[in-house]
Design a protein around this motif. Structure first.
Motif, PDB file in Angstrom:
ATOM      1  N   UNK A 119      56.087  37.262  31.680  1.00 23.30           N
ATOM      2  CA  UNK A 119      57.101  36.944  32.679  1.00 23.30           C
ATOM      3  C   UNK A 119      57.777  38.244  33.067  1.00 23.30           C
ATOM      4  N   UNK A 120      57.855  38.513  34.370  1.00 25.06           N
ATOM      5  CA  UNK A 120      58.400  39.783  34.813  1.00 25.06           C
ATOM      6  C   UNK A 120      59.346  39.634  35.985  1.00 25.06           C
ATOM      7  N   UNK A 121      60.217  40.641  36.135  1.00 28.15           N
ATOM      8  CA  UNK A 121      61.124  40.687  37.277  1.00 28.15           C
ATOM      9  C   UNK A 121      60.316  40.981  38.541  1.00 28.15           C
ATOM     10  N   UNK A 122      60.427  40.123  39.543  1.00 32.64           N
ATOM     11  CA  UNK A 122      59.801  40.388  40.837  1.00 32.64           C
ATOM     12  C   UNK A 122      60.730  41.312  41.612  1.00 32.64           C
ATOM     13  N   UNK A 123      60.304  42.554  41.797  1.00 35.34           N
ATOM     14  CA  UNK A 123      61.136  43.563  42.450  1.00 35.34           C
ATOM     15  C   UNK A 123      60.689  43.846  43.883  1.00 35.34           C
ATOM     16  N   UNK A 124      59.914  42.954  44.477  1.00 33.04           N
ATOM     17  CA  UNK A 124      59.421  43.229  45.827  1.00 33.04           C
ATOM     18  C   UNK A 124      60.549  43.318  46.847  1.00 33.04           C
ATOM     19  N   UNK A 125      61.716  42.754  46.541  1.00 36.47           N
ATOM     20  CA  UNK A 125      62.862  42.842  47.450  1.00 36.47           C
ATOM     21  C   UNK A 125      63.915  43.811  46.926  1.00 36.47           C
ATOM     22  N   UNK A 126      63.550  44.657  45.955  1.00 37.73           N
ATOM     23  CA  UNK A 126      64.511  45.598  45.393  1.00 37.73           C
ATOM     24  C   UNK A 126      65.156  45.060  44.139  1.00 37.73           C
ATOM     25  N   UNK A 127      66.409  45.455  43.899  1.00 36.63           N
ATOM     26  CA  UNK A 127      67.037  45.109  42.624  1.00 36.63           C
ATOM     27  C   UNK A 127      67.691  43.737  42.624  1.00 36.63           C
ATOM     28  N   UNK A 128      67.851  43.092  43.784  1.00 33.82           N
ATOM     29  CA  UNK A 128      68.472  41.766  43.809  1.00 33.82           C
ATOM     30  C   UNK A 128      67.434  40.683  43.547  1.00 33.82           C
ATOM     31  N   UNK A 129      67.905  39.549  43.040  1.00 37.23           N
ATOM     32  CA  UNK A 129      66.997  38.547  42.499  1.00 37.23           C
ATOM     33  C   UNK A 129      66.244  37.774  43.581  1.00 37.23           C
ATOM     34  N   UNK A 130      64.934  37.678  43.378  1.00 40.96           N
ATOM     35  CA  UNK A 130      64.106  36.769  44.170  1.00 40.96           C
ATOM     36  C   UNK A 130      63.387  35.770  43.275  1.00 40.96           C
ATOM     37  N   UNK A 164      45.244  51.392  31.195  1.00 43.44           N
ATOM     38  CA  UNK A 164      45.553  52.785  31.505  1.00 43.44           C
ATOM     39  C   UNK A 164      47.065  52.930  31.621  1.00 43.44           C
ATOM     40  N   UNK A 165      47.715  53.476  30.592  1.00 48.27           N
ATOM     41  CA  UNK A 165      49.174  53.583  30.582  1.00 48.27           C
ATOM     42  C   UNK A 165      49.711  54.361  31.778  1.00 48.27           C
ATOM     43  N   UNK A 166      50.844  53.899  32.280  1.00 48.41           N
ATOM     44  CA  UNK A 166      51.488  54.579  33.391  1.00 48.41           C
ATOM     45  C   UNK A 166      50.976  54.178  34.745  1.00 48.41           C
ATOM     46  N   UNK A 167      50.104  53.154  34.786  1.00 48.95           N
ATOM     47  CA  UNK A 167      49.613  52.644  36.062  1.00 48.95           C
ATOM     48  C   UNK A 167      50.014  51.177  36.207  1.00 48.95           C
ATOM     49  N   UNK A 168      50.190  50.746  37.434  1.00 51.88           N
ATOM     50  CA  UNK A 168      50.474  49.331  37.677  1.00 51.88           C
ATOM     51  C   UNK A 168      49.190  48.521  37.531  1.00 51.88           C
ATOM     52  N   UNK A 221      45.061  40.612  44.316  1.00 55.15           N
ATOM     53  CA  UNK A 221      45.011  41.956  44.866  1.00 55.15           C
ATOM     54  C   UNK A 221      46.377  42.578  45.068  1.00 55.15           C
ATOM     55  N   UNK A 222      47.423  41.987  44.457  1.00 51.54           N
ATOM     56  CA  UNK A 222      48.778  42.496  44.599  1.00 51.54           C
ATOM     57  C   UNK A 222      49.233  43.171  43.302  1.00 51.54           C
ATOM     58  N   UNK A 223      50.217  44.053  43.418  1.00 56.33           N
ATOM     59  CA  UNK A 223      50.783  44.674  42.231  1.00 56.33           C
ATOM     60  C   UNK A 223      51.472  43.614  41.380  1.00 56.33           C
ATOM     61  N   UNK A 255      55.607  51.599  37.480  1.00 58.25           N
ATOM     62  CA  UNK A 255      54.530  51.366  36.517  1.00 58.25           C
ATOM     63  C   UNK A 255      55.123  51.135  35.133  1.00 58.25           C
ATOM     64  N   UNK A 256      54.270  50.811  34.197  1.00 54.88           N
ATOM     65  CA  UNK A 256      54.702  50.648  32.810  1.00 54.88           C
ATOM     66  C   UNK A 256      53.732  51.377  31.895  1.00 54.88           C
ATOM     67  N   UNK A 257      54.215  51.693  30.720  1.00 53.58           N
ATOM     68  CA  UNK A 257      53.406  52.364  29.705  1.00 53.58           C
ATOM     69  C   UNK A 257      53.030  51.327  28.655  1.00 53.58           C
ATOM     70  N   UNK A 258      51.736  51.024  28.554  1.00 56.26           N
ATOM     71  CA  UNK A 258      51.207  50.095  27.559  1.00 56.26           C
ATOM     72  C   UNK A 258      50.404  50.919  26.556  1.00 56.26           C
ATOM     73  N   UNK A 259      50.824  50.908  25.306  1.00 56.72           N
ATOM     74  CA  UNK A 259      50.165  51.725  24.294  1.00 56.72           C
ATOM     75  C   UNK A 259      50.031  50.958  22.976  1.00 56.72           C
ATOM     76  N   UNK A 260      48.972  51.259  22.221  1.00 57.93           N
ATOM     77  CA  UNK A 260      48.873  50.673  20.880  1.00 57.93           C
ATOM     78  C   UNK A 260      49.925  51.282  19.960  1.00 57.93           C
ATOM     79  N   UNK A 261      50.515  50.449  19.122  1.00 62.54           N
ATOM     80  CA  UNK A 261      51.549  50.899  18.192  1.00 62.54           C
ATOM     81  C   UNK A 261      51.168  50.425  16.799  1.00 62.54           C
TER      82      UNK A 261
END
Length: 299
Positions: A38-49, A8-12, A18-20, A271-277
């Protein structure tokens, strides 16, 4: 037969804990019978964790594989910006992660390299560089016949396609440099590249910070060009369905587009948008779907 897993595009996404799922600025590739992300873990904001790693059989249900790279010192300190984790496998079967590494004021502008024995890591951070002396911010990667390429936005000169060294831990040469036809002073950021029907298809986002824009694409018969004029990926005026391209990856007989919807005040829940292209008859087609599955692409 089980029902296909729905995207479902636009949803996490919620992972197996059970975590985002922290899939921001995603790198994505098929490994065996699963997709790894592989994704940026943003649970602490914009600085790197950390760079989080997940796997999925269907791009809809995600298992947390662990933190592939965690904060340390220097380039990957907790005061740094570490974004756009993209992963390639070398011919010797080791895994290399490329990253946009920066300071809080975005003046550092370097690409970082880390290496691991497994796709999920742990990755050992190796080094960073300004490739051939150029600024490097949002990045993408591409690989063909064992040769790796870095796609890197250089605010001073445009969007570069670099050939990587054989060990994938540094840049060897510039293959091509692209600029916007409407604004030749700059290129596009957040680049991603695929090969289809004898042509290369390159996607990128305009330089508008957290704000969305009409992302663009171009194509060429050779990586060195000549490249065609840039055209919108999605219907003009939709701001690419309110997203910024992160990757386009082959899935089944088509492709999947993944674009971030940044929420600056709550990056972890962006969230992110995942769509067929589809790429048909020399054109890219990206259309909105409220819900879909990769089975529609023959996967």
């Amino acid at each position: 037969m089980a029902e296909p897993a729905v995207i479902r595009p636009g949803r996490t996404f919620t992972d197996d804990r059970g975590r985002t799922a922290q899939l921001h600025g995603i790198g994505l590739r098929r490994v065996g019978d699963r997709w790894y992300a592989w994704g940026e873990d943003k649970t602490a904001g914009d600085r790197f964790t950390a760079v989080a790693c997940y796997s999925s059989p269907d791009l809809a249900t995600w298992t947390f594989e662990g933190d592939a790279l965690t904060a340390g010192a220097g380039d990957i300190g907790s005061d740094r910006i570490v974004e756009r984790p993209k992963v390639l496998q070398r011919p010797d079967e080791r895994w290399v992660m490329l990253l946009h590494v920066d300071t809080g004021d975005y003046a550092y502008a370097r690409v970082g390299y880390a290496i691991a024995d497994r796709p999920e890591g742990p990755y050992e951070y190796v080094r960073s560089e300004r490739p051939l002396g150029n600024l490097s911010r949002d990045i993408g990667v591409f690989q063909e016949d064992g040769v790796g390429y870095l796609l890197s936005e250089d605010r001073d000169h445009g969007l570069h396609i670099y050939r990587l060294r054989e060990d994938h831990l540094g840049v060897d040469s510039i293959v091509a440099t692209l600029r916007q036809q409407a604004n030749p002073a700059v290129g596009y950021e957040s680049p991603t590249l695929v090969h289809h029907d004898g042509r290369y298809w390159l996607f990128g986002s305009d330089l508008t910070g957290w704000s969305m824009n009409d992302n663009m694409y171009t194509s060429a018969a050779r990586l060195s060009g000549p490249w065609e004029d840039w055209r919108p990926i999605a219907p003009p005026g939709t701001n690419t369905f309110e997203s910024q391209v992160s990757v386009v990856v082959p899935v089944g007989d088509g492709f999947v587009y993944v674009g971030d919807r940044w929420t600056p005040d709550d990056l972890a829940e962006s969230a992110a948008v995942w769509l067929p292209l589809r790429i048909d008859d020399g054109q890219v087609r990206l259309e909105w779907r409220d819900a879909w599955s990769i089975e529609e692409l023959g996967a």
